[in-house]
Write a protein that holds these residues in place. Structure first.
Motif, short mmCIF file in Angstrom:
data_model
loop_
_atom_site.label_atom_id
_atom_site.label_comp_id
_atom_site.label_asym_id
_atom_site.label_seq_id
_atom_site.Cartn_x
_atom_site.Cartn_y
_atom_site.Cartn_z
N LYS A 40 0.82 -1.21 0.00
CA LYS A 40 0.00 0.00 0.00
C LYS A 40 0.85 1.26 0.00
CE LYS A 40 -1.79 1.39 3.82
NZ LYS A 40 -2.58 1.49 5.06
N SER A 41 0.42 2.24 -0.78
CA SER A 41 1.01 3.56 -0.75
C SER A 41 0.30 4.38 0.33
CB SER A 41 0.86 4.25 -2.11
OG SER A 41 1.26 5.59 -2.03
N ASP A 42 1.05 5.11 1.14
CA ASP A 42 0.46 5.83 2.27
C ASP A 42 -0.52 6.90 1.85
OD1 ASP A 42 1.84 4.30 4.08
OD2 ASP A 42 3.53 5.69 4.20
N ASN A 43 -0.32 7.50 0.68
CA ASN A 43 -1.17 8.62 0.26
C ASN A 43 -2.10 8.22 -0.89
OD1 ASN A 43 0.70 8.30 -1.72
ND2 ASN A 43 1.16 10.49 -1.96
N ILE A 44 -2.56 7.00 -0.89
CA ILE A 44 -3.32 6.47 -2.02
C ILE A 44 -4.66 7.17 -2.21
CG2 ILE A 44 -4.49 4.61 -0.75
CD1 ILE A 44 -3.93 2.83 -3.23
N THR A 45 -5.24 7.74 -1.14
CA THR A 45 -6.53 8.43 -1.28
C THR A 45 -6.38 9.94 -1.43
OG1 THR A 45 -6.78 8.70 1.12
CG2 THR A 45 -7.68 6.68 0.14
N GLN A 46 -5.17 10.44 -1.35
CA GLN A 46 -4.95 11.87 -1.39
C GLN A 46 -5.45 12.49 -2.70
OE1 GLN A 46 -0.96 13.00 -0.47
NE2 GLN A 46 -1.28 15.17 -0.91
N GLY A 47 -6.30 13.49 -2.58
CA GLY A 47 -6.79 14.21 -3.74
C GLY A 47 -7.89 13.50 -4.52
N ARG A 48 -8.37 12.38 -4.03
CA ARG A 48 -9.40 11.63 -4.75
C ARG A 48 -10.80 12.02 -4.28
NH1 ARG A 48 -6.59 8.30 -7.77
NH2 ARG A 48 -4.65 7.40 -6.99
N ILE A 49 -11.75 11.95 -5.18
CA ILE A 49 -13.13 12.28 -4.86
C ILE A 49 -13.82 11.07 -4.23
CG2 ILE A 49 -15.37 12.93 -5.82
CD1 ILE A 49 -13.86 14.36 -8.05
N ARG A 50 -14.38 11.28 -3.06
CA ARG A 50 -15.11 10.20 -2.39
C ARG A 50 -16.52 10.13 -2.97
NH1 ARG A 50 -15.39 9.62 4.12
NH2 ARG A 50 -13.14 9.54 3.73
N LEU A 51 -16.87 8.97 -3.51
CA LEU A 51 -18.18 8.79 -4.14
C LEU A 51 -19.26 8.41 -3.13
CD1 LEU A 51 -17.03 6.71 -7.25
CD2 LEU A 51 -17.61 9.14 -7.19
N LYS A 52 -18.90 7.55 -2.20
CA LYS A 52 -19.90 7.04 -1.27
C LYS A 52 -19.20 6.40 -0.09
CE LYS A 52 -23.63 5.71 -3.18
NZ LYS A 52 -24.73 4.98 -3.90
N GLU A 53 -19.92 6.38 1.03
CA GLU A 53 -19.41 5.71 2.23
C GLU A 53 -20.53 4.81 2.76
OE1 GLU A 53 -17.46 6.75 6.63
OE2 GLU A 53 -17.71 8.31 5.08
N VAL A 54 -20.24 3.53 2.89
CA VAL A 54 -21.23 2.55 3.36
C VAL A 54 -20.59 1.68 4.42
CG1 VAL A 54 -22.77 0.66 2.73
CG2 VAL A 54 -22.37 2.53 1.11
N GLY A 55 -21.02 1.84 5.67
CA GLY A 55 -20.43 1.06 6.74
C GLY A 55 -18.95 1.35 6.88
N ASP A 56 -18.12 0.29 6.81
CA ASP A 56 -16.67 0.45 6.93
C ASP A 56 -16.00 0.74 5.60
OD1 ASP A 56 -16.81 -0.06 9.67
OD2 ASP A 56 -16.59 -2.22 9.40
#
Length: 274
Positions: free
Chosen positions: A39-55
């Motif tokens: 895993k890259s530590d900054n893999i979510t950096q700058g990405r658009i979150r589409l949805k959050e469901v539970g975990d």
């Protein structure tokens, strides 16, 4: 070959064996290559979150769709033939979480190819598959085991089988995911019926309307439709299933009688043809 694993040095403690029946070219699951990376530590950096469901969180990704359980990430490529798993360096003790994340990612591959993952316990009897569905604790696996005991049926998958469409036929197949049950078979069979199980003091079974079956079956698949095209394919698959496969509501006890009541209803037409 339907599933290809590129482990890149990662070692499964147990689950690697679950994939073996599905890498020999005998099954019908859609092809998918699964690559494992650190895993890259900054893999979510700058990405658009589409949805959050539970975990789980779902993100836009330049290669397709990305989903995460907070510690690991899966990227489903836009060709729906490749999944990249980005995992921590030390992940052996969370193997079940990684398998669950991969299952959620593979559901997009299935739906893109017009198929459907169903949460159920499936047995085969007389060359046909019967899927038992229901809420947690309803007795899906219990009824499946009763069919094994009293009808000499064979368990195909007891948690996460797959419904496939081949020409005009609806089939049910095993998958590398079967919950706590050790049942990983790449066999397929024509799907004879879907049975929604409900505990009761007496045994009875009745046919369900297509509308009622559609609602229950739609909720039975846990894929999160983060894009319109995926949601449409999801709906099309469910509609095709309830149009072609009889669905029943089984109120039942844990008994041989419950098996007989269900079998007589489901296979009544087949028995007449013999």
């Amino acid at each position: 070959m339907s599933l290809e694993l590129n482990l890149n040095g990662y070692k499964f403690l147990k689950s690697e064996a679950h994939f073996i029946p599905f890498t020999k070219g005998d099954d019908m699951l859609p092809f998918c290559r699964v690559n494992f990376y650190h895993k890259s530590d900054n893999i979510t950096q700058g990405r658009i979150r589409l949805k959050e469901v539970g975990d789980f969180c779902f993100y836009e990704h330049e290669d397709g769709i990305m989903l995460s359980d907070g510690s690991s990430f899966a990227v489903v490529h836009s060709d729906f033939a490749t999944i990249d798993m980005h995992l921590p360096y030390q992940w052996g003790f969370a193997e079940h979480q990684v398998m669950f994340l991969l299952l959620n990612a593979y559901r997009y591959v299935l739906v893109h190819n017009g198929h459907f993952q169903i949460h159920s316990a499936v047995v085969t009897k007389d060359g046909y598959g019967v899927a038992f569905c229901g809420l947690p604790g309803a007795g899906k696996s219990t009824q499946a085991h009763l069919w094994e005991e009293h009808l000499d049926a064979q368990a195909l998958n007891l948690d996460q089988p797959v419904i496939l469409f081949e020409n005009d036929e609806v089939l049910v197949s095993g998958s590398p995911w079967s919950g706590k049950e050790d049942c990983y078979k790449s066999d397929t069979a024509p799907l004879k019926a879907i049975v929604f199980v409900q505990q009761a003091k007496e045994n009875s079974i009745q046919s369900m309307s297509k509308a009622e079956a559609y609602s229950l079956l739609f909720l039975n698949n846990f894929m999160v439709p983060v894009k319109d095209e995926i949601e449409e394919k999801h709906k099309e698959a469910v509609l095709k299933i309830v149009t072609k496969v009889p669905c029943y509501k089984l109120c039942c006890t844990i008994s041989k009688e419950a098996v007989e009541v269900a079998y007589d209803m489901i296979f009544k037409d087949t028995d007449k043809e013999k």
